[in-house]
Write an enzyme that holds these catalytic residues in place. Structure first.
Site, PDB file in Angstrom:
ATOM      1  CE  LYS A 106     -23.367 -12.639  -2.668  1.00  0.00           C
ATOM      2  NZ  LYS A 106     -23.387 -14.027  -2.195  1.00  0.00           N
ATOM      3  CB  ALA A 134      -0.921   0.004   1.219  1.00  0.00           C
TER       4      ALA A 134
END
Ligand code: HSE
Length: 437
Positions: free
Chosen positions: A205, A33
């Protein structure tokens, strides 16, 4: 480098998994990150549980609204679920300029358009990898990996509980109700299993995948949804004899006149990889014009698999949050001003093949009457079997597979077939997809 601060709303299964994985893989995640991702506050009604999970190392509160208003928090992770308080919290977090990560498929499928519009206005990110197929990075694949393609269709096993039940029904030849009880005993199915069993969870979904595949708004209310609760073990057996498995598929398909958006039990050729996805696993098959078909397989639920998706979103946001909003990946894959309102086709216009089971009198001419009706509707038969009647039995089952046809043609034929005196019960009708192109 300064950590990015996360406010976690809900420390149940997925929240707990997120905390555990972030802590365990801290060094690796920071290397990816570019700066540490730190859970700085957790909100949960159950403070005792929150204390147990976090070992008392994090600030705890039972006031989630205080977290979304906390000036120290950069990213809010919503793991509460449902459309109620979760919606208020997500909208408040956005209003307060926080980025949001959510696993809440119901919220996005029903209120996504409002949420993404608010996020767009505020220039914040709303990331939702964990909302679809748990740990499988299908949102990333659709939004980024397949971005060169004109996506043609998606077919997915996106509810693990129902897939477990269908696998057990096939393996053990048991009826739906017995297997459901077993699934509840094992803790797979929830005490109120309606969302899973009736296809609603899969519908949520699918609605999300359809929006990002085709650049259309979320339109859960236009999805056709059927679950597995009415499925009979006999049809699983007959399908098997014909070389097919029955799966609860979420299917969305682009056609020249609109988009198909449907969840229902579906016959799939047994030789397809997706037909062999067993137990509580998920799989999504995507057909793109350039890449052809690609298949994504993995765990669609559970603490750490879902945490894997939540943390991927946290890393994405950490990398991107200093970038100009114009240069980030758009929420729905397409630029907001390029989202189009292609119509969702009504079910009568859907094109697919069908499995029909007819209970008929065992006498001459029955088949001729039935096939005449199908021929009149231009429905072509692909395969057929007839069950050998038992000793002295006067009725039997005829099972037919059709070639591709429109749903309204099959509906018309079925009502005529059911009106024949030789047909003894309602026709069982299931849809069939070859998934080959
Ligand atoms: N109830 C869902 C399933 C869990 O069975 O797949 C994750 O959405």
């Amino acid at each position: 480098m300064n950590p990015i601060n996360v406010g976690l709303l809900g420390i149940g299964t997925v929240g707990g998994g997120t905390y555990t994985v972030l802590t365990r893989n801290e060094a690796e995640i920071t290397r990816r990150a570019g700066r540490p991702i730190r859970i700085s506050v957790v909100a949960d009604k159950n403070l005792e549980l929150a204390k147990q999970v976090t070992g008392g190392n994090v600030r705890l509160t039972d006031d989630a609204f205080a977290v979304v208003a906390d000036p120290q928090v950069d990213i809010v992770v919503e793991l509460i679920g449902g459309y109620g308080i979760a919606k208020d919290l997500v909208l408040k977090a956005i209003e307060n300029g926080k980025h949001v990560v959510t696993a809440n498929k119901a919220l996005l499928a029903v209120h996504g358009n409002e949420i993404f519009a608010a996020a767009q206005k505020k220039g914040v990110m709303v990331a939702f990898e964990a909302a679809v197929a748990g740990g499988i990075p299908i949102i990333k694949a659709l939004r980024e990996g397949l971005t060169a393609n004109r996506i043609q269709w998606i077919a997915g096993i996106i509810n693990g509980t129902t897939n477990f039940i269908l696998s057990e029904m096939r393996d053990k030849g048991l009826p739906f109700a017995d297997v459901l009880k077993e699934a509840q005993r094992l803790g797979y199915a929830e005490a109120d299993p309606t969302f899973d069993m009736e296809g609603i969870d899969a519908g949520h979904k699918l609605t999300i995948m359809s929006a990002i595949a085709f650049g259309i708004p979320m339109q859960f209310d236009k999805a056709h949804i059927e679950g597995i609760s009415k499925l009979e073990a006999e049809d699983i057996k007959y399908a098997e004899q014909l070389g097919y498995r029955i799966k609860l598929l979420g299917i969305t398909k682009r056609r020249s006149d609109g988009i198909e958006l449907r969840v229902h039990p579906t016959l799939v050729p047994a030789k397809r990889l997706i037909a062999n996805v067993e137990g509580a696993m998920n799989a999504v098959l995507v057909q793109g014009d350039a890449v052809g078909s690609t298949l994504y397989y993995g765990k669609g639920a559970g603490a750490e698999p879902t945490a894997s998706a939540v943390i991927a979103d946290l890393v994405d946001i950490t990398r991107m949050h200093t970038a100009d909003p114009e240069h980030r990946v758009p929420h729905l894959a397409f630029q907001p001003n390029a989202v189009v309102d292609t119509p969702i086709l009504p079910m009568a216009e859907v094109e697919t093949s069908y499995y029909l089971r007819l209970r008929v009198e065992g006498k001459p001419g029955v088949l001729a009457e039935v096939t005449r009706i199908l021929a009149d509707q231009q429905i072509s038969i692909d395969a057929m079997i007839q069950r050998e009647p038992g000793e002295g039995e006067l009725q039997t089952d005829i099972i037919m597979l059709t070639h591709l046809t429109r749903e309204k043609a099959i509906d018309g034929a079925i009502s005529k077939i059911e009106a024949l005196p030789v047909v003894k019960r309602k026709v069982i009708r299931l849809r069939l997809e070859n998934l080959d192109k």
